[in-house]
Motif scaffolding. Structure first.
Motif, PDB file in Angstrom:
ATOM      1  N   THR A 134     -15.911 -31.438   1.591  1.00 51.79           N
ATOM      2  CA  THR A 134     -14.975 -30.314   1.631  1.00 51.79           C
ATOM      3  C   THR A 134     -15.766 -29.025   1.744  1.00 51.79           C
ATOM      4  N   GLY A 135     -15.191 -28.066   2.422  1.00 53.34           N
ATOM      5  CA  GLY A 135     -15.818 -26.756   2.568  1.00 53.34           C
ATOM      6  C   GLY A 135     -14.820 -25.667   2.207  1.00 53.34           C
ATOM      7  N   THR A 136     -15.309 -24.592   1.618  1.00 51.06           N
ATOM      8  CA  THR A 136     -14.442 -23.505   1.171  1.00 51.06           C
ATOM      9  C   THR A 136     -14.945 -22.173   1.731  1.00 51.06           C
ATOM     10  N   GLY A 137     -13.999 -21.377   2.196  1.00 61.05           N
ATOM     11  CA  GLY A 137     -14.329 -20.034   2.688  1.00 61.05           C
ATOM     12  C   GLY A 137     -13.422 -19.014   2.030  1.00 61.05           C
ATOM     13  N   THR A 138     -13.995 -17.964   1.471  1.00 58.10           N
ATOM     14  CA  THR A 138     -13.233 -16.924   0.775  1.00 58.10           C
ATOM     15  C   THR A 138     -13.577 -15.558   1.354  1.00 58.10           C
ATOM     16  N   VAL A 139     -12.564 -14.763   1.622  1.00 60.33           N
ATOM     17  CA  VAL A 139     -12.761 -13.398   2.122  1.00 60.33           C
ATOM     18  C   VAL A 139     -11.859 -12.461   1.314  1.00 60.33           C
ATOM     19  N   SER A 140     -12.197 -11.188   1.346  1.00 59.26           N
ATOM     20  CA  SER A 140     -11.420 -10.180   0.628  1.00 59.26           C
ATOM     21  C   SER A 140     -10.888  -9.139   1.599  1.00 59.26           C
ATOM     22  N   GLY A 141      -9.693  -8.638   1.292  1.00 61.11           N
ATOM     23  CA  GLY A 141      -9.087  -7.592   2.106  1.00 61.11           C
ATOM     24  C   GLY A 141      -8.398  -6.575   1.224  1.00 61.11           C
ATOM     25  N   THR A 142      -8.133  -5.407   1.773  1.00 67.07           N
ATOM     26  CA  THR A 142      -7.449  -4.354   1.043  1.00 67.07           C
ATOM     27  C   THR A 142      -5.967  -4.362   1.394  1.00 67.07           C
ATOM     28  N   PRO A 143      -5.083  -4.541   0.410  1.00 68.20           N
ATOM     29  CA  PRO A 143      -3.642  -4.530   0.697  1.00 68.20           C
ATOM     30  C   PRO A 143      -3.233  -3.232   1.387  1.00 68.20           C
ATOM     31  N   ASN A 144      -2.289  -3.335   2.311  1.00 62.14           N
ATOM     32  CA  ASN A 144      -1.853  -2.154   3.060  1.00 62.14           C
ATOM     33  C   ASN A 144      -0.356  -1.904   2.957  1.00 62.14           C
ATOM     34  N   GLN A 145       0.339  -2.664   2.102  1.00 63.09           N
ATOM     35  CA  GLN A 145       1.747  -2.372   1.889  1.00 63.09           C
ATOM     36  C   GLN A 145       2.150  -2.723   0.459  1.00 63.09           C
ATOM     37  N   LEU A 146       3.214  -2.092   0.017  1.00 60.40           N
ATOM     38  CA  LEU A 146       3.692  -2.276  -1.356  1.00 60.40           C
ATOM     39  C   LEU A 146       5.151  -2.712  -1.306  1.00 60.40           C
ATOM     40  N   VAL A 147       5.480  -3.750  -2.053  1.00 61.17           N
ATOM     41  CA  VAL A 147       6.864  -4.210  -2.160  1.00 61.17           C
ATOM     42  C   VAL A 147       7.377  -3.814  -3.537  1.00 61.17           C
ATOM     43  N   LEU A 148       8.420  -2.999  -3.541  1.00 64.53           N
ATOM     44  CA  LEU A 148       8.978  -2.439  -4.768  1.00 64.53           C
ATOM     45  C   LEU A 148      10.282  -3.154  -5.121  1.00 64.53           C
ATOM     46  N   SER A 149      10.351  -3.685  -6.337  1.00 67.03           N
ATOM     47  CA  SER A 149      11.589  -4.302  -6.841  1.00 67.03           C
ATOM     48  C   SER A 149      12.206  -3.345  -7.849  1.00 67.03           C
ATOM     49  N   MET A 150      13.388  -2.838  -7.533  1.00 59.38           N
ATOM     50  CA  MET A 150      14.026  -1.868  -8.414  1.00 59.38           C
ATOM     51  C   MET A 150      15.546  -2.015  -8.316  1.00 59.38           C
ATOM     52  N   GLY A 151      16.255  -1.244  -9.112  1.00 62.07           N
ATOM     53  CA  GLY A 151      17.713  -1.308  -9.079  1.00 62.07           C
ATOM     54  C   GLY A 151      18.302  -0.333 -10.074  1.00 62.07           C
ATOM     55  N   VAL A 152      19.568  -0.542 -10.393  1.00 63.83           N
ATOM     56  CA  VAL A 152      20.269   0.330 -11.342  1.00 63.83           C
ATOM     57  C   VAL A 152      21.076  -0.535 -12.300  1.00 63.83           C
ATOM     58  N   GLN A 153      21.302  -0.010 -13.488  1.00 65.54           N
ATOM     59  CA  GLN A 153      22.148  -0.663 -14.477  1.00 65.54           C
ATOM     60  C   GLN A 153      23.141   0.365 -15.004  1.00 65.54           C
ATOM     61  N   THR A 154      24.424   0.035 -14.934  1.00 66.43           N
ATOM     62  CA  THR A 154      25.470   0.941 -15.412  1.00 66.43           C
ATOM     63  C   THR A 154      26.458   0.166 -16.277  1.00 66.43           C
ATOM     64  N   SER A 155      27.263   0.893 -17.012  1.00 60.94           N
ATOM     65  CA  SER A 155      28.299   0.274 -17.842  1.00 60.94           C
ATOM     66  C   SER A 155      29.562   1.112 -17.762  1.00 60.94           C
TER      67      SER A 155
END
Length: 255
Positions: A57-78
């Protein structure tokens, strides 16, 4: 002079005549066979049987810089009724999405991800005292340089009803990184196979088969939850780095 032989004497003379050519054949075989013939007679196998293989078996690992952000948000009301709570939630969500679009987020990058309506029961009461509504959206922010400002604007627009569940940073296109990781994995497999072949006193032959394991999913980086009004300053966003790993299984022939 005529010679007469008894039956016993005839048998002895015949056996001696047959033994002579057999002895000559054995002597000729010993002279031609030498040590190799002796080894074959002893049952030895030639070194390096054809068809020998080695699996690594052979393994290859590389690194990268993230270029986007996924935001999870919302509202709560009563509200005292479902209708009142839902209207309040709808107004808050429209305010949040409006702030996001005005800050440069595309409409296609804003998606509704959840809706919940639940009764709120008071203590020792079988009847609901009111109702709570939660609406969630998932937003993709493609420009990290202004993502912090976009988040702050959305939170301020939603007011105290705003809830941020978390953010994840990822790579929008990992194809180039995956190609590099695959090349490293193949090279690693070849190095390992060569080391094993050398230890066995053999030469490494060509690749017979190779397969890739499914790449591991990118692990998102989550921020802590936040709610309420944000200050006027943008939310700090640090992309950090992200690793991609590819593992291959290769079968090599041994020469």
């Amino acid at each position: 002079m005529a010679l007469s032989l008894t039956s016993t004497q005839r048998a002895l003379v015949t056996g001696a005549g047959a033994a002579a050519p057999l002895g000559g054949a054995f002597a000729a075989g010993a002279a031609q066979g030498g040590p190799a013939s002796a080894a074959t007679a002893a049952g030895g196998l030639p070194a390096g049987p054809a068809g020998s293989r080695i699996t690594v078996t052979g393994t290859g690992t590389v690194s990268g810089t993230p270029n986007q952000l996924v935001l999870s948000m919302g509202v709560q009301t009563s509200g005292s009724t479902v209708s009142a709570a839902l209207q309040a939630a709808n107004r808050a969500v429209r305010a949040v999405t409006g702030a996001l679009t005005r800050s440069g987020v595309r409409g296609s990058d804003i998606a509704t991800s959840g809706l919940s309506i639940q009764p709120d029961y008071g203590p020792n009461s079988a009847a609901p005292a009111g109702y709570g509504v939660s609406e969630s959206i998932q937003v993709t922010l493609r420009k990290l340089a202004v993502a912090g400002t976009q988040i702050s604007s959305a939170v301020r627009a939603g007011g105290n009803a705003t809830v941020v569940d978390g953010v994840s940073l990822n790579l929008s296109d990992s194809s180039a990184l995956l190609a590099s990781a695959r090349a490293r994995a193949v090279a690693d497999a070849r190095i390992r196979a060569a080391q094993f072949a050398k230890a066995l006193g053999r030469s490494l032959g060509p690749v017979v088969t190779m397969s890739e394991q499914a790449p591991a999913e990118q692990v998102p980086v989550f921020a802590s939850a936040a709610s309420g009004h944000a200050g006027p300053s943008p939310v700090p966003v640090s992309p950090g780095s992200q690793q991609l790993t590819v593992t291959v299984t290769a079968v090599f022939a041994l020469a």
